[in-house]
Enzyme design. Structure first.
Site, short mmCIF file in Angstrom:
data_model
loop_
_atom_site.label_atom_id
_atom_site.label_comp_id
_atom_site.label_asym_id
_atom_site.label_seq_id
_atom_site.Cartn_x
_atom_site.Cartn_y
_atom_site.Cartn_z
N PRO A 150 0.82 -1.22 0.00
CA PRO A 150 0.00 0.00 0.00
C PRO A 150 0.85 1.26 0.00
CG PRO A 150 -0.89 -1.60 1.54
CD PRO A 150 0.44 -2.15 1.08
N TYR A 151 2.03 1.20 0.64
CA TYR A 151 2.93 2.36 0.60
C TYR A 151 3.31 2.68 -0.85
CZ TYR A 151 7.32 4.91 0.72
OH TYR A 151 8.31 5.83 0.48
N GLY A 152 3.78 1.65 -1.58
CA GLY A 152 4.17 1.86 -2.98
C GLY A 152 2.99 2.36 -3.82
N SER A 154 0.49 4.08 -2.79
CA SER A 154 0.16 5.48 -2.46
C SER A 154 1.15 6.44 -3.13
CB SER A 154 0.15 5.68 -0.94
OG SER A 154 1.46 5.63 -0.40
#
Ligand code: UDP
Length: 337
Positions: A150-152, A154
């Site tokens: 999810p970080y990537g 975002s």
């Protein structure tokens, strides 16, 4: 490229590790800088006294407007560093990452457009990339995206926001995909709160300040089974931000608003084991460690092709891992005695 550096700069996430270093670099150029930071994870004590600080969240339009209004005229550039940065945490709290990183970037881009800011630079991440099958491959800017966390995701969304902003023709934008930023400069410490990064965790475990390091996975398809990453000195990273802002300002002034992506790494793959060994050599002590399963979201290898960093921004980052580790150790006060 015109060599004028930005003289008025808004820096979001200014109290973080990269932000506090970037502020010193900008001040050394004589720039007027306004800092915006929520101080939820940043370090207010490492902000230079002469930099006005707006304490606020990038998701809050009022806070961003307040920071922009502190300039007499629209700033030359906004460098947007604010965001959450932990791959593992993002797998536990995907909605939080979407909110802070996606909504925050949209608010910053919209309000910079509204205020007439001509240049916007985003701290993006190598985590937007789809890892290639061959771990020895270096990823260039045309490599396929396909975030594993999810970080990537975002950060990729933030890149799309910058692309759309540039398409309007009033603002040039650059997304710097940072690989593994490390080391220290200007007497500041490599410090994160909470600490999750390999080099400070290894150094502080060796010094007895932290419990033994957990090595996240030894069964990856890499030469020694641990993950390969591309470690790049924070000094080179802040230089990349300044030059990216300069490039975007120049493009906007000459009527050619582009969106550019640049990979910020050295091109040198380093395994977790190699990094641990470098820490042991610098401190002259073993790094106590325990083997651990893989961390969710981690991929076997992420290594940059740094050609565009050189050709577009003129930066040839120092690949000396020992120097990065030594600077980190010195900044943490671990080299004395
Ligand atoms: N790593 C590790 N133990 C830790 C922290 C990190 O083994 O306590 C590994 C992690 O799996 C990755 C590398 O060190 O392969 C770099 O991780 P870091 O969190 O520093 O940066 P990231 O690559 O996630 O941006």
């Amino acid at each position: 490229m015109r060599t004028t550096s930005p003289s008025n700069v808004l820096v979001t996430g200014a109290a973080g590790y990269i932000g506090t270093t970037l502020l010193r670099r900008l001040l050394a150029d004589g720039a007027r800088v306004i800092a915006l930071d929520s101080l939820e994870r940043g370090h207010a004590d490492q902000l230079p006294r002469e930099v006005p600080l707006v304490v606020g969240d990038v998701r809050d339009p009022d806070a961003v407007r307040q920071a922009l209004r502190l300039f007499d005229r629209p700033p030359d550039a906004c460098i947007h560093l604010a965001g959450l940065i932990q791959v593992g945490e993002s797998t536990l709290f995907p909605e939080l990452y979407r909110d802070v990183n996606v909504v925050g970037t949209q608010v910053v881009a919209d309000l910079c457009l509204e205020a007439g800011v001509p240049a916007l630079v985003l701290a993006s991440s190598a985590a937007v990339l789809r890892p290639l099958a061959g771990v020895a491959d270096r990823l260039d800017e045309d490599a396929p995206v396909g975030p594993e966390s999810p970080y990537g995701a975002s950060k990729l969304n933030g890149e799309y926001t910058l692309r759309a902003a540039a398409d309007l023709g009033r603002m040039a934008t650059v997304a710097l995909r940072l690989f593994n930023v490390c080391g220290a400069a200007y007497g500041l410490a490599e410090r994160h709160d909470p600490e999750t990064h390999l080099i400070p965790l290894s150094l502080r475990a060796a010094a007895g300040e932290l419990p033994p390091l957990h090595v996240f996975g030894e069964d990856f398809d890499t030469p020694d089974g641990t993950c390969l990453r591309d470690y790049v000195h924070v000094r080179d990273v802040v230089e990349a931000f300044v030059r990216a802002a300069r490039l975007a300002m120049h493009q906007a002034a000459s009527g050619g608003c582009e969106f550019n992506v640049v990979h910020v790494g050295t091109g040198q793959p380093r395994s977790v084991r190699e990094v641990i060994t470098a820490c042991e050599q610098i401190l002259g002590k073993p790094v106590p460690r325990v083997m651990h399963g893989r961390r969710p979201g981690d991929v076997a290898a992420l290594v940059a092709n740094p050609s565009k960093l050189a050709s577009l921004l003129g930066i040839h980052p120092d690949p000396d891992l020992a120097r990065m580790v030594r600077d980190a150790a010195a900044s943490l006060g671990l080299l004395d005695g």
